[in-house]
Design an enzyme around this catalytic site. Structure first.
Site, PDB file in Angstrom:
ATOM      1  N   ILE A  18      14.357  15.226 -39.574  1.00 54.98           N
ATOM      2  CA  ILE A  18      14.454  16.071 -38.376  1.00 54.98           C
ATOM      3  C   ILE A  18      15.710  15.792 -37.556  1.00 54.98           C
ATOM      4  O   ILE A  18      15.843  16.305 -36.452  1.00 54.98           O
ATOM      5  CB  ILE A  18      13.206  15.916 -37.483  1.00 54.98           C
ATOM      6  CG1 ILE A  18      12.978  14.448 -37.111  1.00 54.98           C
ATOM      7  CG2 ILE A  18      11.987  16.518 -38.157  1.00 54.98           C
ATOM      8  CD1 ILE A  18      11.858  14.242 -36.108  1.00 54.98           C
ATOM      9  N   THR A  19      16.642  15.000 -38.081  1.00 54.25           N
ATOM     10  CA  THR A  19      17.905  14.830 -37.360  1.00 54.25           C
ATOM     11  C   THR A  19      18.755  16.085 -37.545  1.00 54.25           C
ATOM     12  O   THR A  19      18.531  16.876 -38.469  1.00 54.25           O
ATOM     13  CB  THR A  19      18.698  13.616 -37.886  1.00 54.25           C
ATOM     14  OG1 THR A  19      19.130  13.868 -39.235  1.00 54.25           O
ATOM     15  CG2 THR A  19      17.850  12.356 -37.851  1.00 54.25           C
ATOM     16  N   CYS A  20      19.748  16.229 -36.678  1.00 54.16           N
ATOM     17  CA  CYS A  20      20.629  17.388 -36.795  1.00 54.16           C
ATOM     18  C   CYS A  20      21.864  17.040 -37.622  1.00 54.16           C
ATOM     19  O   CYS A  20      22.976  17.482 -37.324  1.00 54.16           O
ATOM     20  CB  CYS A  20      21.027  17.918 -35.419  1.00 54.16           C
ATOM     21  SG  CYS A  20      22.006  16.751 -34.454  1.00 54.16           S
ATOM     22  N   ASP A  21      21.682  16.238 -38.646  1.00 54.26           N
ATOM     23  CA  ASP A  21      22.767  15.789 -39.512  1.00 54.26           C
ATOM     24  C   ASP A  21      22.451  16.185 -40.936  1.00 54.26           C
ATOM     25  O   ASP A  21      21.369  15.894 -41.449  1.00 54.26           O
ATOM     26  CB  ASP A  21      22.907  14.258 -39.401  1.00 54.26           C
ATOM     27  CG  ASP A  21      24.209  13.745 -39.976  1.00 54.26           C
ATOM     28  OD1 ASP A  21      24.548  14.138 -41.103  1.00 54.26           O
ATOM     29  OD2 ASP A  21      24.890  12.954 -39.299  1.00 54.26           O
ATOM     30  N   ASN A  47      20.525  10.384 -33.215  1.00 52.92           N
ATOM     31  CA  ASN A  47      19.793  11.380 -32.427  1.00 52.92           C
ATOM     32  C   ASN A  47      18.733  10.749 -31.525  1.00 52.92           C
ATOM     33  O   ASN A  47      17.816  11.422 -31.052  1.00 52.92           O
ATOM     34  CB  ASN A  47      19.113  12.417 -33.320  1.00 52.92           C
ATOM     35  CG  ASN A  47      20.072  13.487 -33.794  1.00 52.92           C
ATOM     36  OD1 ASN A  47      19.870  14.066 -34.862  1.00 52.92           O
ATOM     37  ND2 ASN A  47      21.110  13.791 -33.046  1.00 52.92           N
TER      38      ASN A  47
END
Length: 609
Positions: A480-483, A527
């Site tokens: 669920i990280t934005c990476d 994050n």
């Protein structure tokens, strides 16, 4: 049915029964039941489960195999072991190590001032403490204080400067001098991605010339009788035993030569860590080419052979294997939040009164598909899909027609995969890869599996349930990280297949195994996702007990660890809300209550994506 390589990596610690994975110990609870019990307390996000009995099993295995090798080879020295704190310093992991290892006088190894203080406070009196890594005068003085307090401590020198500081502290302080070890820089190097610890270009250790100089310095300072250990380490997670055998011959001869040079108090060889853990869950891959039996036998036999040839007393043997001890004790459990092809469910079909002819043909293919015709109908469906996409590009069908076509073809493929699962074709295998499912897991790979992200170190992964049905979906896992690096992609050479589940109707949990070594200490707060909620599970003959609950930090605590003032942050949010002209006073109170609730929850997701 797929057992996800359980017989390869689990060391019989887990079994599959009644479609669930269970602990193969005493009352044999299922992981799913444990997780569901924890979640009854409104715990969301990833969960880390600790099983202390698995640490005890590994300690017992290590000692029993070395004791057996000592007896079989008529070896005269003893076996000792310490746990390197760098592998896992978390309180309940260290507590499990020290409590489960107490009967063996299992000690601790420290590589920094903070770790040395931890070792001094947690190591039982009589058990060994070894101190490695670069040290300043303060750290060396702490070692003297540990010896003065009664601890059996050995400070391993990594360079002549450290030895000079030990001599300086011995002159200045009226404290008991700790035991001294010399880390030798061997020509022999290890194997695998952690092999840099050995070899002549290694970061640590003394050359032959420096060792001779060290002996002279110790003699001049009248401290030679404190030299009790020769230490070497050729790498973590050794995949090949041959480099270890070469290193043992080299270190063993150095030890024997030092004894002949007058180091009569020298009594032990520390072979460092490196004992590998099996992380792979596929038959064609293996993390090591040796067993614990071969490892222990090789060490004992070779050292005995060298000492006999040199007419030197057999030394005590030390190991610092941390990964082997704690990797298996921790399991990361993550809920799946989303399957990105869930939009292809049949219930989302929306046919018109008059559908295009190719859509009508797909409806029939989907209805009539069976084990006999599935490959032929699959080919027809794929051909129709290409034609329908062309018609869409030319404007002859609309978006609803295209949606219906995609759902129908997707379901035809799924049915064909299921019908041919017992005897899949190469074509179906390629389709699985092409149409792989993306499972969104409520976790951060950077936080919980940093070795996967940083080193491509794989970990066994499998569902906790549905294990009595065949998993058909080629799976890639998204965190669920934005990476975009937060992904465990599908690898055809080491494939992961998971189940096609309806997340609207049930939860689906994945377990990541053998994560007890390094992953917690190396995890980063990318994050601002922090350490998962953790629990220790104690299992007896009749039931299990969930203890030592440590919930993941809440949002205000996360910000506080970075240096933000919790109260200042909250007051700013509260004042902004109070000064708002867009809502009523009652709405302000309701919103403030909701805001306070959110700030006191951990940072992981609580609902579906």
């Amino acid at each position: 049915m797929n057992n996800f390589g359980l017989d390869i990596w689990s060391n019989k610690n887990f079994i599959i029964e009644d479609g669930q994975i269970k602990l193969n110990y005493k009352c044999m609870p299922s992981l799913l039941q444990i997780v569901e019990d924890i979640r009854l307390n409104d715990v969301r996000g990833p969960i880390l489960l600790r099983f202390p009995h698995l640490i005890k099993s590994q300690i017992r295995t290590l000692y029993s195999y070395f004791d057996k090798a000592i007896q079989q080879n008529n070896y005269k020295g003893n076996f000792n072991a310490v746990f390197p704190l760098k592998v896992n310093q978390f309180p309940h992991a260290v507590e499990a190590v020290t409590s489960q290892g107490a009967q063996y006088s299992y000690g601790l190894e420290a590589g920094s001032k903070a770790e040395l203080i931890l070792a001094m406070s947690k190591t039982p009196m009589g058990a060994n403490i070894t101190v490695n890594g670069f040290k300043d005068k303060e750290m060396i003085t702490l070692g003297f204080i540990a010896a003065q307090s009664g601890h059996n401590i050995t400070i391993t020198i990594e360079g002549l400067g450290e030895l000079e500081t030990i001599i300086e502290v011995a002159k200045e302080c009226d404290l008991k001098v700790p035991n001294i070890g010399i880390r030798v820089r061997l020509h022999s190097a290890g194997s695998g991605i952690w092999a840099k610890s050995g070899g002549m270009d290694a970061k640590f250790g003394l050359t032959s010339t420096e060792i001779i100089e060290a002996i002279a310095l110790l003699k001049d300072a009248k401290l030679l009788n404190q030299l009790n250990m020769v230490h070497f380490h050729i790498g973590s997670q050794m995949s090949d035993i041959a480099p270890l055998k070469k290193a043992l011959r080299e270190a063993g001869n150095i030890y024997a030569e030092l004894k002949k040079m007058g180091a009569t108090s020298l009594k032990s060889i520390n072979i460092g860590g490196g004992l590998a853990v099996e992380y792979d869950q596929h038959v064609m891959s293996s993390a090591r080419n040796y067993s614990i039996d071969e490892f222990s036998s090789s060490v004992v036999f070779l050292l005995g052979e060298i000492m006999n040839a040199k007419n030197v007393e057999h030394p005590d043997i030390f190991t610092e294997s941390g990964r082997f001890i704690v990797a298996s004790h921790a399991v990361l459990i993550t809920p799946v939040l989303e399957l990105f092809t869930q939009d292809y469910q049949e219930k989302l079909l929306n046919f018109k009164k008059n559908n295009p002819p190719l859509i009508e043909e797909l409806i029939e293919l989907n209805r009539l598909l069976n084990n006999t015709n599935c490959i032929e109908y699959l080919h027809d469906a794929l051909d129709h899909m290409e034609s329908l996409l062309t018609l869409f590009d030319l404007g002859y069908i609309d978006l609803q027609d295209r949606s219906n076509a995609e759902i129908l073809v997707h379901n035809i493929i799924k049915k064909a995969l299921y019908l041919k699962s017992a005897n899949p074709t190469d074509e179906l295998a390629q389709l699985q890869v092409k149409l792989q499912e993306r499972y969104l897991i409520n976790a951060s790979i950077f936080q919980s599996l940093p070795d996967y992200w940083g080193l491509n170190q794989h970990f066994p992964v499998m569902p906790l349930h549905h294990l009595n049905t065949v998993p058909l979906r080629a799976a890639s896992l998204w965190d669920i990280t934005c990476d975009s690096d937060g992904e465990i992609g599908f690898n055809p050479d080491k494939p992961l297949y998971l189940h096609d589940v309806n997340l609207d109707e049930e939860d689906y949990f994945l377990g990541f195994f053998n994560v007890g070594a390094y992953q917690e200490t190396l995890g980063m707060n990318h994050n601002l996702f922090t350490h998962p909620s953790e629990y220790t599970v104690i299992i007896d003959e009749n039931s299990y007990e969930i203890k030592n609950a440590v919930e993941s930090k809440n949002i205000l605590e996360i910000l506080n660890t970075l240096g933000y003032d919790e109260e200042e942050v909250f007051n700013k949010l509260k004042n902004d809300l109070s000064n708002s002209h867009f809502i009523t006073e009652q709405e302000k109170n309701d919103t403030l209550a909701k805001l306070e609730l959110f700030l006191k929850q951990n940072g992981y997701l609580r609902t579906t994506y």
